[in-house]
Design a protein around this motif. Structure first.
Motif, PDB file in Angstrom:
ATOM      1  N   SER A 223       1.473  -0.367  -1.459  1.00 59.32           N
ATOM      2  CA  SER A 223       1.838  -0.450  -0.105  1.00 59.32           C
ATOM      3  C   SER A 223       3.292  -0.156   0.116  1.00 59.32           C
ATOM      4  CB  SER A 223       1.170  -1.927   0.154  1.00 59.32           C
ATOM      5  OG  SER A 223       1.577  -1.998   1.482  1.00 59.32           O
ATOM      6  N   ASP A 225       3.925  -1.416   3.211  1.00 61.78           N
ATOM      7  CA  ASP A 225       3.984  -2.313   4.359  1.00 61.78           C
ATOM      8  C   ASP A 225       4.776  -3.359   3.812  1.00 61.78           C
ATOM      9  OD1 ASP A 225       3.720  -3.911   6.372  1.00 61.78           O
ATOM     10  OD2 ASP A 225       1.527  -3.665   6.822  1.00 61.78           O
ATOM     11  N   LEU A 226       5.798  -3.847   4.401  1.00 62.81           N
ATOM     12  CA  LEU A 226       6.703  -5.097   3.903  1.00 62.81           C
ATOM     13  C   LEU A 226       5.694  -6.321   4.166  1.00 62.81           C
ATOM     14  CD1 LEU A 226      10.130  -4.353   5.160  1.00 62.81           C
ATOM     15  CD2 LEU A 226       9.159  -3.839   3.090  1.00 62.81           C
ATOM     16  N   ASN A 227       4.881  -6.500   4.957  1.00 61.74           N
ATOM     17  CA  ASN A 227       4.056  -7.545   5.436  1.00 61.74           C
ATOM     18  C   ASN A 227       2.904  -7.741   4.419  1.00 61.74           C
ATOM     19  OD1 ASN A 227       5.724  -8.162   7.630  1.00 61.74           O
ATOM     20  ND2 ASN A 227       4.563  -6.763   8.680  1.00 61.74           N
ATOM     21  N   ARG A 228       2.645  -6.709   3.652  1.00 66.74           N
ATOM     22  CA  ARG A 228       1.493  -6.801   2.550  1.00 66.74           C
ATOM     23  C   ARG A 228       1.950  -5.846   1.224  1.00 66.74           C
ATOM     24  NH1 ARG A 228      -3.503  -4.054   5.878  1.00 66.74           N
ATOM     25  NH2 ARG A 228      -4.687  -5.126   4.132  1.00 66.74           N
ATOM     26  N   PRO A 229       2.867  -6.418   0.756  1.00 66.49           N
ATOM     27  CA  PRO A 229       3.573  -5.706  -0.248  1.00 66.49           C
ATOM     28  C   PRO A 229       2.689  -5.394  -1.891  1.00 66.49           C
ATOM     29  CG  PRO A 229       4.334  -8.019  -0.175  1.00 66.49           C
ATOM     30  CD  PRO A 229       3.508  -7.611   1.073  1.00 66.49           C
ATOM     31  N   HIS A 231      -0.520  -5.120  -1.472  1.00 67.31           N
ATOM     32  CA  HIS A 231      -1.848  -4.406  -1.387  1.00 67.31           C
ATOM     33  C   HIS A 231      -1.977  -3.087  -2.051  1.00 67.31           C
ATOM     34  CE1 HIS A 231      -3.886  -7.035   1.848  1.00 67.31           C
ATOM     35  NE2 HIS A 231      -2.639  -7.787   1.478  1.00 67.31           N
TER      36      HIS A 231
END
Length: 296
Positions: A223, A225-229, A231
């Motif tokens: 991932s 995405d910094l909000n979903r590292p 995943h």
């Protein structure tokens, strides 16, 4: 007329008698001196040496120990006569032996005394080696038994493929075995490998995935995405897509073969982030809650 010859003869007799008397006196005097001279004591060759049985036994024991110790140092069975490497599949035997620093005729005692440092040297020079055990097979041979980290995935860096070890290390220093067998590794390829920390987490998780299931994964995308590292997005070799979290992916993906039986021939996405459910790519088909069906 006096007889001169007779007179001289008498004189000679008297002189001889006197000379004989003087010689006898000298001989008698010398004999007296010899008799009075003290006799020289015989040499005692054993003086100062132990004479009792205990003393002799002690000296013999000391000599034996000295000879045995000296002989042991020279004996061939006290040395490393032949060095072998076993347990390795990928690590090259020649490199393991060379990096150990063990050379012919090194003493076994020195090798065992420095085995921790030798192990560090081997692991430092051979990153795939996870452990080393020294085994004295017989007096002729010492064996270095190595254990290796498992390769759990393949990463691509600047167009080159490298193995990812279960400890998160990328095996950059490739060897002949890897070069010849890279295409044969039935392992997933990881995309987006910029962050080292993520690789450690993912590699640790993949080590717990069953080999047969790991072989079903084509690619794993980390991932961004910094909000979903944590995943992960996985593409399976059968065309399915799987979404998961690194911390639980091993436990859930191991059930993928059973999930496929429930899904059947449908194509779509299996979401393992929270629970487990299937979303078909064809509109009109219903989602399938997989975890409930698996529990049954």
């Amino acid at each position: 007329m006096p007889n001169i010859l007779e007179d001289e003869l008498d004189n000679v007799r008297q002189f001889n008698e006197q000379l004989e008397a003087e010689v006898n006196d000298v001989i008698t005097s010398n004999q007296r001196i010899v008799r009075n001279k003290p006799e020289k004591a015989p040499i005692n060759w054993t003086k100062g040496l132990p004479t009792g049985r205990v003393e002799l036994a002690s000296v013999t024991a000391v000599i034996f120990i000295f000879m045995w110790t000296f002989g042991w140092q020279l004996a061939p069975f006290n040395k490393v006569n032949h060095l072998t490497v076993s347990g390795n599949e990928i690590a090259e035997s020649e490199m393991v032996a060379y990096s150990s620093g063990i050379r012919s005729l090194d003493t076994i005692k020195n090798v065992m005394a420095n085995r921790e440092q030798i192990e560090k040297n081997i692991i430092q020079s051979n990153p795939i080696v996870s452990g080393v055990v020294f085994d004295r097979v017989n007096w002729k041979k010492m064996d270095i038994k190595v254990s290796e980290y498992h390769i759990v995935a393949i990463v691509e860096i600047e167009g080159e493929l490298y193995p990812l070890l279960e400890n998160g290390e990328i095996l950059v220093e490739s060897n002949k075995y890897l070069q010849e067998n890279m295409d044969r590794f039935n392992l997933p390829r990881i995309l987006n490998v910029e962050q080292k920390g993520k690789l450690v987490t993912v590699a640790t998780a993949l080590r717990r995935v069953e080999p047969d299931v790991l072989a079903l994964i084509d690619t794993i995308e980390l991932s961004k995405d910094l909000n979903r590292p944590n995943h992960l997005s996985m593409k399976m070799k059968d065309g399915m897509y799987v979404k998961a979290v690194a911390s639980t992916v091993a436990e859930k993906i191991n059930k993928y073969p059973a999930m496929k039986k429930i899904i059947g021939d449908q194509m779509g996405t299996v979401n393992l982030e929270v629970g487990a459910y299937f979303t078909p790519e064809t509109e009109g088909n219903n989602n399938i809650k997989l975890d409930a069906n698996l529990d049954n």
